[in-house]
Design a protein around this motif. Structure first.
Motif, mmCIF file in Angstrom:
data_model
loop_
_atom_site.group_PDB
_atom_site.id
_atom_site.type_symbol
_atom_site.label_atom_id
_atom_site.label_comp_id
_atom_site.label_asym_id
_atom_site.label_seq_id
_atom_site.Cartn_x
_atom_site.Cartn_y
_atom_site.Cartn_z
ATOM 1 N N CYS A 19 0.685 -1.202 -0.214
ATOM 2 C CA CYS A 19 -0.211 0.000 0.003
ATOM 3 C C CYS A 19 0.878 1.451 -0.033
ATOM 4 N N SER A 25 -4.252 5.775 -0.466
ATOM 5 C CA SER A 25 -5.744 5.892 -0.472
ATOM 6 C C SER A 25 -6.126 5.340 0.741
ATOM 7 N N GLU A 27 -9.238 4.810 1.623
ATOM 8 C CA GLU A 27 -10.278 3.680 1.383
ATOM 9 C C GLU A 27 -9.745 2.452 0.789
ATOM 10 N N ARG A 28 -8.629 2.548 -0.257
ATOM 11 C CA ARG A 28 -8.151 1.224 -0.750
ATOM 12 C C ARG A 28 -7.394 0.508 0.354
ATOM 13 N N GLU A 31 -10.264 -1.347 2.653
ATOM 14 C CA GLU A 31 -10.855 -2.261 1.882
ATOM 15 C C GLU A 31 -10.350 -3.385 1.866
#
Length: 195
Positions: A19, A25, A27-28, A31
């Motif tokens: 990541c 992000s 949100e990413r 998730e």
């Protein structure tokens, strides 16, 4: 305490390494974290020992402090019925995931001259998580919903949370902030900086 390398912290470390390449992000990350977190029966047994060692104490265990300071990871053990004060995260983004038990998360907005405004409450059960941006006006309170059993949560923060503010809502509706230090009770996993 001897080093404890959990399957779930090892899988989160590997996931977070992917990541941090490219544009971040929240949100990413949030998730994908649900899919990356593999909480094994071995992990459950090892963390049960920590719960049993400190049955009446809220404890925070560092499992990762990324070398460049982009994130840290913590495991938290919540005694039965324990509730934090309403608090902020000093501007850090965060993700909180329940590994064992259930947690209530009450979100608040800090409103200038008006104190705290309750925004809503979420109940997180095993495997569920929530994320927050750590904006200046965000605060929350978390509570272990069980009156008999400890809860265990996994946290990922956008840096090292060392200082934060607790908020007390007074009878007259005013909100008073007081500085607090984020205590770390020990480390889990390999004693190293990851990067």
């Amino acid at each position: 305490m001897l080093p404890i390398d959990l399957d779930v912290t090892r899988s989160i470390r590997a996931y977070m390494a992917t990541c941090l390449d490219g544009e971040f992000s929240l949100e990413r990350v949030h998730e994908g974290l649900r899919d990356a977190a593999w909480y094994s029966a071995k992990d459950r047994r090892l963390l049960r020992a920590i719960c049993d060692e400190h049955p009446q104490q809220f404890t925070r265990w560092l499992y990762e402090r990324e070398r460049d300071g982009r994130y840290t990871g913590l495991i938290m053990v919540w005694p039965a019925g324990y509730s934090t004060p309403i608090h902020d995260h000093s501007g850090l983004w965060g993700i909180e995931m329940v590994l064992q038990g259930a947690l209530s998360v009450e979100d608040y907005a800090l409103v200038e001259d008006a104190g705290l405004h309750h925004v809503g409450t979420s109940v997180l059960e095993e495997g569920q998580s929530c994320a927050f941006l750590g904006t200046e006006g965000h605060a929350h309170r978390c509570t272990n919903l069980s009156a008999r059993r400890a809860a265990v949560t996994l946290h990922v923060y956008g840096g090292m949370l060392e200082r934060y503010r607790n908020f007390e809502l007074r009878r007259d509706g005013r909100c008073v902030a007081s500085p607090a230090l984020a205590q770390v009770d020990g480390s889990l996993g390999p004693a190293r900086l990851h990067g």
